[in-house]
Design an enzyme around this catalytic site. Sequence first.
Site, PDB file in Angstrom:
ATOM      1  N   ARG A 162       4.161  10.086  -2.945  1.00  0.00           N
ATOM      2  CA  ARG A 162       5.040  10.037  -1.494  1.00  0.00           C
ATOM      3  C   ARG A 162       4.062  10.463  -0.795  1.00  0.00           C
ATOM      4  N   ALA A 178       7.685  -1.307   6.094  1.00  0.00           N
ATOM      5  CA  ALA A 178       8.486  -0.604   7.174  1.00  0.00           C
ATOM      6  C   ALA A 178       7.809   0.514   8.040  1.00  0.00           C
ATOM      7  N   GLN A 179       8.174   0.921   9.107  1.00  0.00           N
ATOM      8  CA  GLN A 179       7.717   2.241   9.569  1.00  0.00           C
ATOM      9  C   GLN A 179       8.764   3.038   8.917  1.00  0.00           C
ATOM     10  N   THR A 203      18.389   1.096   2.712  1.00  0.00           N
ATOM     11  CA  THR A 203      18.374   2.729   2.726  1.00  0.00           C
ATOM     12  C   THR A 203      19.687   3.204   2.697  1.00  0.00           C
ATOM     13  N   TYR A 213      15.591   4.331  13.381  1.00  0.00           N
ATOM     14  CA  TYR A 213      15.303   3.921  11.944  1.00  0.00           C
ATOM     15  C   TYR A 213      16.404   3.180  11.167  1.00  0.00           C
ATOM     16  N   GLU A 252      20.102   5.725   4.555  1.00  0.00           N
ATOM     17  CA  GLU A 252      20.242   6.291   5.838  1.00  0.00           C
ATOM     18  C   GLU A 252      21.223   5.211   6.667  1.00  0.00           C
ATOM     19  N   THR A 307       0.677  -1.390   0.065  1.00  0.00           N
ATOM     20  CA  THR A 307       0.275   0.022   0.004  1.00  0.00           C
ATOM     21  C   THR A 307       0.834   1.204   0.006  1.00  0.00           C
ATOM     22  N   ASP A 340       0.660  -9.048   9.072  1.00  0.00           N
ATOM     23  CA  ASP A 340       1.476  -7.696   9.658  1.00  0.00           C
ATOM     24  C   ASP A 340       2.890  -8.316   9.987  1.00  0.00           C
ATOM     25  N   LYS A 375      17.450  -0.748  10.152  1.00  0.00           N
ATOM     26  CA  LYS A 375      17.383  -1.149   9.034  1.00  0.00           C
ATOM     27  C   LYS A 375      18.686  -1.668   8.846  1.00  0.00           C
TER      28      LYS A 375
HETATM   29  P1  NAP Z   1       5.799   3.979   2.702  1.00  0.00           P
HETATM   30  O1  NAP Z   1       4.909   4.837   1.707  1.00  0.00           O
HETATM   31  O2  NAP Z   1       5.983   4.499   4.230  1.00  0.00           O
HETATM   32  O3  NAP Z   1       4.958   2.259   2.745  1.00  0.00           O
HETATM   33  C1  NAP Z   1       5.499   1.730   3.786  1.00  0.00           C
HETATM   34  C2  NAP Z   1       4.427   0.503   3.787  1.00  0.00           C
HETATM   35  O4  NAP Z   1       4.844  -0.524   4.817  1.00  0.00           O
HETATM   36  C3  NAP Z   1       2.996   0.718   3.673  1.00  0.00           C
HETATM   37  O5  NAP Z   1       2.457  -0.204   2.888  1.00  0.00           O
HETATM   38  C4  NAP Z   1       2.632   0.285   5.266  1.00  0.00           C
HETATM   39  O6  NAP Z   1       1.406  -0.162   5.389  1.00  0.00           O
HETATM   40  C5  NAP Z   1       3.596  -0.947   5.446  1.00  0.00           C
HETATM   41  N1  NAP Z   1       3.777  -1.234   6.879  1.00  0.00           N
HETATM   42  C6  NAP Z   1       4.299  -0.609   7.919  1.00  0.00           C
HETATM   43  N2  NAP Z   1       4.179  -1.131   9.170  1.00  0.00           N
HETATM   44  C7  NAP Z   1       3.688  -2.518   8.822  1.00  0.00           C
HETATM   45  C8  NAP Z   1       3.452  -3.692   9.570  1.00  0.00           C
HETATM   46  N3  NAP Z   1       3.516  -3.540  10.592  1.00  0.00           N
HETATM   47  N4  NAP Z   1       2.926  -4.726   8.632  1.00  0.00           N
HETATM   48  C9  NAP Z   1       2.608  -4.798   7.386  1.00  0.00           C
HETATM   49  N5  NAP Z   1       3.046  -3.836   6.888  1.00  0.00           N
HETATM   50  C10 NAP Z   1       3.477  -2.525   7.397  1.00  0.00           C
HETATM   51  O7  NAP Z   1       7.204   3.664   2.409  1.00  0.00           O
HETATM   52  P2  NAP Z   1       8.004   3.740   0.877  1.00  0.00           P
HETATM   53  O8  NAP Z   1       8.604   5.211   0.621  1.00  0.00           O
HETATM   54  O9  NAP Z   1       7.133   2.992  -0.101  1.00  0.00           O
HETATM   55  O10 NAP Z   1       9.355   2.801   1.140  1.00  0.00           O
HETATM   56  C11 NAP Z   1       9.369   1.345   0.940  1.00  0.00           C
HETATM   57  C12 NAP Z   1      10.596   0.729   1.525  1.00  0.00           C
HETATM   58  O11 NAP Z   1      11.596   1.247   0.954  1.00  0.00           O
HETATM   59  C13 NAP Z   1      10.491   0.878   3.086  1.00  0.00           C
HETATM   60  O12 NAP Z   1      11.140  -0.168   3.741  1.00  0.00           O
HETATM   61  C14 NAP Z   1      11.330   2.259   3.425  1.00  0.00           C
HETATM   62  O13 NAP Z   1      11.925   2.142   4.776  1.00  0.00           O
HETATM   63  C15 NAP Z   1      12.512   1.946   2.092  1.00  0.00           C
HETATM   64  N6  NAP Z   1      13.338   2.854   1.561  1.00  0.00           N
HETATM   65  C16 NAP Z   1      12.482   3.930   1.108  1.00  0.00           C
HETATM   66  C17 NAP Z   1      13.002   4.961   0.670  1.00  0.00           C
HETATM   67  C18 NAP Z   1      12.472   6.351  -0.056  1.00  0.00           C
HETATM   68  O14 NAP Z   1      13.039   7.188  -0.413  1.00  0.00           O
HETATM   69  N7  NAP Z   1      11.031   6.155  -0.337  1.00  0.00           N
HETATM   70  C19 NAP Z   1      14.371   4.978   0.549  1.00  0.00           C
HETATM   71  C20 NAP Z   1      15.219   3.970   0.740  1.00  0.00           C
HETATM   72  C21 NAP Z   1      14.431   2.963   1.655  1.00  0.00           C
HETATM   73  P3  NAP Z   1       0.179   0.860   5.730  1.00  0.00           P
HETATM   74  O15 NAP Z   1      -0.128   1.586   4.544  1.00  0.00           O
HETATM   75  O16 NAP Z   1      -1.058   0.077   6.161  1.00  0.00           O
HETATM   76  O17 NAP Z   1       0.939   1.943   6.726  1.00  0.00           O
HETATM   77  O1  G4F Z   2      11.808  13.719   3.522  1.00  0.00           O
HETATM   78  P1  G4F Z   2      12.496  13.235   4.883  1.00  0.00           P
HETATM   79  O2  G4F Z   2      11.775  12.982   6.056  1.00  0.00           O
HETATM   80  O3  G4F Z   2      13.395  11.838   4.260  1.00  0.00           O
HETATM   81  P2  G4F Z   2      14.636  11.167   4.985  1.00  0.00           P
HETATM   82  O4  G4F Z   2      14.767  11.310   6.543  1.00  0.00           O
HETATM   83  O5  G4F Z   2      15.846  11.323   4.050  1.00  0.00           O
HETATM   84  O6  G4F Z   2      14.133   9.603   4.864  1.00  0.00           O
HETATM   85  C1  G4F Z   2      13.467   8.973   3.867  1.00  0.00           C
HETATM   86  O7  G4F Z   2      14.707   8.631   2.782  1.00  0.00           O
HETATM   87  C2  G4F Z   2      15.226   7.688   3.279  1.00  0.00           C
HETATM   88  C3  G4F Z   2      16.497   7.284   2.319  1.00  0.00           C
HETATM   89  O8  G4F Z   2      17.710   8.037   2.671  1.00  0.00           O
HETATM   90  C4  G4F Z   2      14.509   6.333   3.365  1.00  0.00           C
HETATM   91  F1  G4F Z   2      15.122   5.395   4.082  1.00  0.00           F
HETATM   92  C5  G4F Z   2      13.432   6.656   4.488  1.00  0.00           C
HETATM   93  O9  G4F Z   2      12.244   5.710   4.675  1.00  0.00           O
HETATM   94  C6  G4F Z   2      12.622   7.885   4.007  1.00  0.00           C
HETATM   95  O10 G4F Z   2      11.903   7.460   2.912  1.00  0.00           O
HETATM   96  O11 G4F Z   2      13.670  14.347   5.191  1.00  0.00           O
HETATM   97  C7  G4F Z   2      14.844  14.850   4.186  1.00  0.00           C
HETATM   98  C8  G4F Z   2      15.569  15.783   4.992  1.00  0.00           C
HETATM   99  C9  G4F Z   2      15.974  15.473   6.402  1.00  0.00           C
HETATM  100  O12 G4F Z   2      17.261  15.816   6.577  1.00  0.00           O
HETATM  101  C10 G4F Z   2      14.916  16.178   7.307  1.00  0.00           C
HETATM  102  O13 G4F Z   2      15.628  16.851   8.432  1.00  0.00           O
HETATM  103  O14 G4F Z   2      14.779  16.898   5.061  1.00  0.00           O
HETATM  104  C11 G4F Z   2      14.939  17.503   6.211  1.00  0.00           C
HETATM  105  N1  G4F Z   2      13.707  18.374   6.575  1.00  0.00           N
HETATM  106  C12 G4F Z   2      13.576  19.803   6.760  1.00  0.00           C
HETATM  107  N2  G4F Z   2      12.538  20.025   6.817  1.00  0.00           N
HETATM  108  C13 G4F Z   2      12.558  17.775   6.881  1.00  0.00           C
HETATM  109  C14 G4F Z   2      11.619  18.935   7.101  1.00  0.00           C
HETATM  110  N3  G4F Z   2      11.899  16.476   6.875  1.00  0.00           N
HETATM  111  C15 G4F Z   2      10.660  16.550   7.107  1.00  0.00           C
HETATM  112  N4  G4F Z   2      10.144  15.232   6.815  1.00  0.00           N
HETATM  113  N5  G4F Z   2       9.861  17.466   7.323  1.00  0.00           N
HETATM  114  C16 G4F Z   2      10.387  18.732   7.446  1.00  0.00           C
HETATM  115  O15 G4F Z   2       9.548  19.604   7.601  1.00  0.00           O
END
Ligand code: NAP
Ligand code: G4F
Length: 367
Positions: free
Chosen positions: A186, A82-83, A127, A151, A129, A10, A58, A155
């Site tokens: 997003r 993931a959270q 990630t 987080y 991160e 989702t 879950d 990871k």
């Molecule tokens: P997202 O939009 O936050 O989606 C997270 C998904 O995980 C949702 O479907 C959520 O379900 C599900 N989930 C959370 N807790 C769960 C649980 N206890 N059991 C089953 N499902 C659960 O994240 P995303 O951006 O698509 O990212 C996908 C993955 O890539 C994540 O693992 C994230 O940490 C990793 N990642 C993301 C990025 C990025 O920039 N987007 C970069 C590096 C790594 P609900 O809809 O029910 O909440």
């Molecule tokens: O958009 P962000 O919350 O993403 P962040 O922390 O980089 O994490 C995302 O990318 C990771 C990959 O590197 C994933 F693993 C993770 O699951 C997620 O998808 O924040 C990006 C940057 C941070 O440095 C934050 O401090 O933006 C800065 N920021 C500044 N103002 C903010 C804000 N972030 C958020 N969320 N909200 C603000 O108002």
Amino acid sequence: MNTALITGITGQDGSYLSEFLLAKGYDVHGIIRRSSVDYRERIAHLEGRPNFHLHYADMSDSMSLVKLVGKVQPTEIYNLAAQSHVQVSFDSPEFTADVDAVGVLRILEAVRTNHLEKTCKIYQASTSELYGKVEEVPQSETTPFHPYSPYAVAKLYGYWIIKEYREAYNMFCCSGILFNHESERRGETFVTRKITLAAARIAQGKQEKLYLGNLSSLRDWGYAKDYVECMWLILQQDKPEDFVIATGVQHSVREFAYHAFKAAGIELKFEGEGINEKGICVNGPANLVGKTLVEVSEDFYRPTDVVNLLGDPTKARQTLGWNPNKTTFEQLVAIMVKHDMEKVAAEHVASVMRTNLAEYLEKGVVK
Ligand code: NAP
Ligand code: G4F
């Protein structure tokens, strides 16, 4: 037929990956969680298709995962659940560890319990991160890790347990170390989407100001739709390996805000420093010129913040044949702002229609 099981279906990536795999002829199964509001916005358009199946389970519930893996008999698992919000992980560190760290172990053990370790490949959503308080720039597959949030620490366990099961049990399991990837799907509290939605609302008179945290933070932002292809490519290789997936281009949060507001018809000039920095409108709609539209709030500062992410996608380019620059930064911003301008306009029309309907019902014009 290939059968994929996607956890996190989702989410942003899960929805794009589902579309990608369905187009390749896969039977796609996904895990959903019970919620009081059963509206799955990102995958609603896929529900009802014959090759698309959803199951309740879950990541914190081993039994549900073991039963589901046994029932679906997947040939590929994409563990995306993931959270995923870094700031939230400071508020809910235990939940984050349970889902993002132990959850990975539960998936691996569900595969072993069902004796599928020779036939089922596993992709783990790792990630950038992990690099956290970075030890070199740019970051590649050989850069040391220094996780800098609950987080990232969770990871890191996921990354190592995948590597361990690969070496101990000869399983085909890999981590994609993905740098930030964004899209019109997003989550609205990640910084890019928060900015594009606010720019659209401010441009259309629905919001006065945007409050952000660290404007100087640097990220390597790509387009999520391009990144899900890599998840699949990683599992199609002859041997299981980990890959950095990134664009190799870096921008600050401030630059993202500048470009997003510009795409919404508002030119910003940033003045001041740190908590006192402001984004002032210097060009755009007459009623906004001279107004402060962006301010900094400490509420969005993190106890430890990752501030210098830049990926080196050489291995992905050379081994997977993937193009890291298919969608440029400017195109990504434009896609997101266009989407959010339309979304905000549609919300306005819907609200006017609701108001009119209520009035017509009251006056008896419509029954
Ligand atoms: P997202 O939009 O936050 O989606 C997270 C998904 O995980 C949702 O479907 C959520 O379900 C599900 N989930 C959370 N807790 C769960 C649980 N206890 N059991 C089953 N499902 C659960 O994240 P995303 O951006 O698509 O990212 C996908 C993955 O890539 C994540 O693992 C994230 O940490 C990793 N990642 C993301 C990025 C990025 O920039 N987007 C970069 C590096 C790594 P609900 O809809 O029910 O909440
Ligand atoms: O958009 P962000 O919350 O993403 P962040 O922390 O980089 O994490 C995302 O990318 C990771 C990959 O590197 C994933 F693993 C993770 O699951 C997620 O998808 O924040 C990006 C940057 C941070 O440095 C934050 O401090 O933006 C800065 N920021 C500044 N103002 C903010 C804000 N972030 C958020 N969320 N909200 C603000 O108002």
